[in-house]
Scaffold this active site. Structure first.
Site, short mmCIF file in Angstrom:
data_model
loop_
_atom_site.label_atom_id
_atom_site.label_comp_id
_atom_site.label_asym_id
_atom_site.label_seq_id
_atom_site.Cartn_x
_atom_site.Cartn_y
_atom_site.Cartn_z
CG HIS A 54 -9.49 1.30 -3.71
ND1 HIS A 54 -8.37 1.53 -4.49
CD2 HIS A 54 -9.49 2.29 -2.78
CE1 HIS A 54 -7.73 2.58 -4.03
NE2 HIS A 54 -8.39 3.07 -2.99
CG ASN A 97 -2.17 5.81 -3.24
OD1 ASN A 97 -3.25 6.27 -3.62
ND2 ASN A 97 -1.97 5.39 -2.00
CE1 TYR A 140 -3.04 3.03 0.52
CE2 TYR A 140 -3.19 2.52 2.86
CZ TYR A 140 -3.53 3.32 1.78
OH TYR A 140 -4.36 4.39 1.97
#
Length: 207
Positions: free
Chosen positions: A198, A105, A63
């Site tokens: 998401h 991201n 992440y």
């Protein structure tokens, strides 16, 4: 935590900020080994990386830090975290192929965002996209979805109330070492699964 038929579960969460970030992996197959984080104290407070070793590859659940409002973490993200993470997975690759899964991201190409004019938005800045290419693509980590579906317009993230109009971003990936990329049978997105902002993504390997 244990889910039926998935007896092996591993998780990590932020110890620096409550409810801020974390990662988890559940698996039917018991891994050979499990490693948490990168082994670098300045990066290892936010629960962002879990690495599972299997017979044929490493699976790295990641992440990547968001650059944030006002791009307050942009410099940290592109000049520090991305470099350290890239070095980490390249070292793993010395032993066996690596698959990176997770929210990276970054919408890496114009096709990966509904409004490519937003070049100052976190996740689509020039700096983030250049960092992605420098630290991942140019080092041999293949964007499996784009390889399988070179012209598909598909997203994995939508802001508030934007899913219906499909104003999305593709921020979630399976990256694979070049040495295992030809074993990818499919890499896909499930946009109709809407329990979060998401959507799930999937990867099918033929080993």
């Amino acid at each position: 935590m244990q889910i039926q038929d998935f007896s092996n579960s591993y998780w990590s969460c932020s110890v620096a900020r409550l409810n801020y970030s974390g990662t988890a992996v559940i698996s039917r197959v018991k891994p050979i080994s499990v490693q948490y984080e990168l082994g670098i104290p300045e990066h290892d407070q936010e629960g962002r990386v879990i690495t599972l070793e299997f017979d044929d590859f490493y699976l790295v659940n990641a992440y990547v830090p968001n650059s944030g409002r006002g791009l307050k973490r942009l410099n940290y993200r592109v000049n520090d975290w991305d470099l350290c993470f890239s070095d980490f997975i390249k070292k793993l690759e010395c032993s066996k192929p690596v698959i990176v899964a997770g929210d990276l991201n970054c919408a890496r190409q114009s096709i990966d965002i509904h409004n490519p004019a937003k070049t100052e938005a976190a996740g689509f800045t020039i700096e983030e996209r250049e960092s992605f290419e420098k630290n991942f693509s140019s080092k041999g980590f293949i964007d499996t979805f784009r390889k399988q579906h070179p012209n598909a317009v598909a997203y994995t993230f939508w802001g508030e109330n934007q899913r219906i109009s499909n104003k999305g971003w593709r921020l979630d990936y399976f990256l694979a070492s070049e040495s295992i990329a030809d074993k990818v049978h499919d890499s896909y997105i499930l946009p109709d699964v809407s329990f979060s902002d998401h959507s799930p993504i999937g990867l099918v390997l033929k080993l």
